[in-house]
Motif scaffolding. Structure first.
Motif, mmCIF file in Angstrom:
data_model
loop_
_atom_site.group_PDB
_atom_site.id
_atom_site.type_symbol
_atom_site.label_atom_id
_atom_site.label_comp_id
_atom_site.label_asym_id
_atom_site.label_seq_id
_atom_site.Cartn_x
_atom_site.Cartn_y
_atom_site.Cartn_z
ATOM 1 N N LEU A 14 13.602 -83.312 68.924
ATOM 2 C CA LEU A 14 12.471 -82.650 68.278
ATOM 3 C C LEU A 14 11.148 -83.221 68.763
ATOM 4 O O LEU A 14 10.969 -84.438 68.836
ATOM 5 N N THR A 15 10.205 -82.342 69.074
ATOM 6 C CA THR A 15 8.837 -82.757 69.372
ATOM 7 C C THR A 15 7.898 -81.613 69.038
ATOM 8 O O THR A 15 8.296 -80.450 69.057
ATOM 9 N N ARG A 16 6.658 -81.967 68.737
ATOM 10 C CA ARG A 16 5.665 -80.927 68.463
ATOM 11 C C ARG A 16 4.608 -80.843 69.558
ATOM 12 O O ARG A 16 3.726 -79.987 69.498
ATOM 13 N N SER A 17 4.670 -81.740 70.554
ATOM 14 C CA SER A 17 3.585 -81.801 71.540
ATOM 15 C C SER A 17 4.100 -81.663 72.969
ATOM 16 O O SER A 17 5.279 -81.911 73.259
ATOM 17 N N ASP A 18 3.188 -81.312 73.869
ATOM 18 C CA ASP A 18 3.529 -81.241 75.285
ATOM 19 C C ASP A 18 3.863 -82.630 75.828
ATOM 20 O O ASP A 18 4.783 -82.778 76.633
ATOM 21 N N ALA A 19 3.105 -83.646 75.376
ATOM 22 C CA ALA A 19 3.360 -85.013 75.832
ATOM 23 C C ALA A 19 4.759 -85.458 75.392
ATOM 24 O O ALA A 19 5.491 -86.103 76.157
ATOM 25 N N VAL B 267 14.606 -80.199 74.944
ATOM 26 C CA VAL B 267 13.475 -80.169 74.013
ATOM 27 C C VAL B 267 13.632 -79.071 72.972
ATOM 28 O O VAL B 267 13.976 -77.928 73.304
ATOM 29 N N HIS B 268 13.361 -79.437 71.721
ATOM 30 C CA HIS B 268 13.284 -78.454 70.641
ATOM 31 C C HIS B 268 11.912 -78.608 69.990
ATOM 32 O O HIS B 268 11.570 -79.665 69.471
ATOM 33 N N ARG B 269 11.124 -77.546 70.032
ATOM 34 C CA ARG B 269 9.787 -77.590 69.448
ATOM 35 C C ARG B 269 9.855 -77.415 67.931
ATOM 36 O O ARG B 269 10.522 -76.499 67.430
ATOM 37 N N GLY B 270 9.140 -78.282 67.226
ATOM 38 C CA GLY B 270 9.118 -78.183 65.776
ATOM 39 C C GLY B 270 8.159 -79.184 65.176
ATOM 40 O O GLY B 270 7.530 -79.974 65.885
ATOM 41 N N THR C 129 11.688 -75.125 61.270
ATOM 42 C CA THR C 129 11.859 -75.500 62.678
ATOM 43 C C THR C 129 12.899 -76.606 62.830
ATOM 44 O O THR C 129 13.565 -76.697 63.861
ATOM 45 N N LEU C 130 13.050 -77.431 61.811
ATOM 46 C CA LEU C 130 14.110 -78.438 61.838
ATOM 47 C C LEU C 130 15.457 -77.793 61.541
ATOM 48 O O LEU C 130 16.478 -78.153 62.141
ATOM 49 N N ALA C 131 15.457 -76.826 60.647
ATOM 50 C CA ALA C 131 16.703 -76.129 60.320
ATOM 51 C C ALA C 131 17.264 -75.418 61.549
ATOM 52 O O ALA C 131 18.484 -75.420 61.779
ATOM 53 N N SER C 132 16.400 -74.813 62.344
ATOM 54 C CA SER C 132 16.887 -74.105 63.536
ATOM 55 C C SER C 132 17.452 -75.084 64.558
ATOM 56 O O SER C 132 18.421 -74.773 65.256
ATOM 57 N N GLY C 133 16.869 -76.262 64.648
ATOM 58 C CA GLY C 133 17.418 -77.284 65.540
ATOM 59 C C GLY C 133 18.782 -77.745 65.071
ATOM 60 O O GLY C 133 19.709 -77.915 65.877
ATOM 61 N N ALA C 134 18.919 -77.942 63.761
ATOM 62 C CA ALA C 134 20.209 -78.351 63.205
ATOM 63 C C ALA C 134 21.272 -77.298 63.459
ATOM 64 O O ALA C 134 22.415 -77.612 63.821
ATOM 65 N N ALA C 135 20.894 -76.047 63.282
ATOM 66 C CA ALA C 135 21.850 -74.950 63.461
ATOM 67 C C ALA C 135 22.338 -74.841 64.898
ATOM 68 O O ALA C 135 23.437 -74.342 65.157
ATOM 69 N N ALA C 136 21.530 -75.321 65.836
ATOM 70 C CA ALA C 136 21.873 -75.207 67.254
ATOM 71 C C ALA C 136 22.681 -76.394 67.759
ATOM 72 O O ALA C 136 22.978 -76.473 68.956
ATOM 73 N N ALA C 137 23.045 -77.325 66.872
ATOM 74 C CA ALA C 137 23.697 -78.565 67.300
ATOM 75 C C ALA C 137 25.048 -78.772 66.613
ATOM 76 O O ALA C 137 25.401 -78.061 65.664
#
Length: 300
Positions: free
Chosen positions: A30-35, A47-50, A57-65
């Motif tokens: 999870l990250t929210r920035s380009d850096a 990378v998962h943006r959130g 946005t965290l729920a969608s990352g969890a669902a994908a793992a």
């Protein structure tokens, strides 16, 4: 497994990444920035943006793992209470995304939550729902998910250290510089549990691979290091005088950290070691404090 890791660019998460990769796992960070995205890509992480302020946005990352390791927490102590509620919302959102799948989510708390009502070392079997630390919201959120048969495992952290950071001790150095001295309360007998970051990172992966649903694990290596010993190590490294203070001076020397000055935050890890075969080997807290570059914490 494909592991969704929050806090992937932070102090804890960035050390968990190589342990996961070495174990053959893939990491969705999870990250929210380009850096942050560039940092994760360089580490071999997808990378998962959130954002912690958007639980979906965290729920969608969890669902994908296949599993979740939740290391992220907003450490702005000016809004600490609200940040614990934010953590509660994020844990709930990710847990609900995993409901019915049998996939595990590892959440992060503090060893203090396991302190018995009558005192003594924190233990893994204790959860006091009325604990005064607002961070109890994290574990209550986890308990609510466990009641819904979601596989939640809790990692409780002590003062996690290396030669660049050391949990609450890092902001304590800043408060000592402001006050002109490193202080400890009265005889300095209160103690804080501690662990090297390398050992903590290994424990997260062990808890993922060998852990049990509903279990709580203590990432403490040293049961407790005395406040006086910590203050003397900081004083020697930062070139600051060290002094004992009374309770009437706590706010002057500890600032916003005053509530922590008199806390005895000790913890046992016996159950965790026995269950997971965890064998810590990193440097102890005082060794790292002696080797720390205090110029990095000096004001510009």
């Amino acid at each position: 497994m494909r592991v969704f890791l929050t806090g992937a660019t932070g102090f804890i998460g960035s050390h968990v990444i190589p342990e996961l990769l070495a174990g053959g796992h893939r990491v969705l960070g999870l990250t929210r920035s380009d850096a942050g995205a560039r940092q994760l890509e360089a580490a071999g992480v997808e990378v998962h943006r959130g954002d912690l302020d958007r639980p979906e946005t965290l729920a969608s990352g969890a669902a994908a793992a296949d599993a979740v390791i939740h290391c992220a927490f907003d450490h702005n102590f000016a809004t600490f209470f609200e940040n614990t509620r934010k953590d509660e919302r994020n844990i709930t959102a990710m847990g609900e995304a995993l409901e019915g799948t049998g996939k595990p989510i590892l959440i992060t708390s503090g060893v203090g939550i396991g302190t018995p009502v009558n005192g003594g070392p924190a233990t893994e079997d204790v959860l006091n729902p009325h604990h005064a630390n607002p961070r109890i919201a994290t574990e209550l959120a986890g308990a609510a998910l466990i009641a819904r048969r979601i596989d939640v495992r809790t990692i409780r952290l002590p003062q996690v250290h290396d030669t660049t950071k050391a949990g609450l001790i890092t902001p304590l150095v800043a408060e000592a510089r402001r006050a002109g001295a490193v202080a400890y309360l009265e005889e300095g007998r209160t103690r804080w549990a501690a662990a090297h970051i390398s050992d903590v990172a290994k424990l997260y992966v062990l808890a993922l691979e060998k852990g049990e649903p509903g279990a709580r694990y203590h990432a403490s290596v040293e049961d407790g290091v005395s406040a006086r010993a910590i203050a003397e190590a900081i004083g020697a490294g930062a070139g600051l005088p060290v002094r004992s203070i009374g309770r009437e001076e706590v706010e002057l020397y500890f600032g916003w950290m005053a509530p922590f000055a008199g806390l005895d935050m000790i913890a046992s890890n016996a159950w965790t070691r026995a269950r997971l075969g965890w064998m810590p080997s990193g440097p102890d807290l005082l060794t790292d404090l002696a080797a720390m570059d205090y110029s990095a914490t000096a004001p510009a």
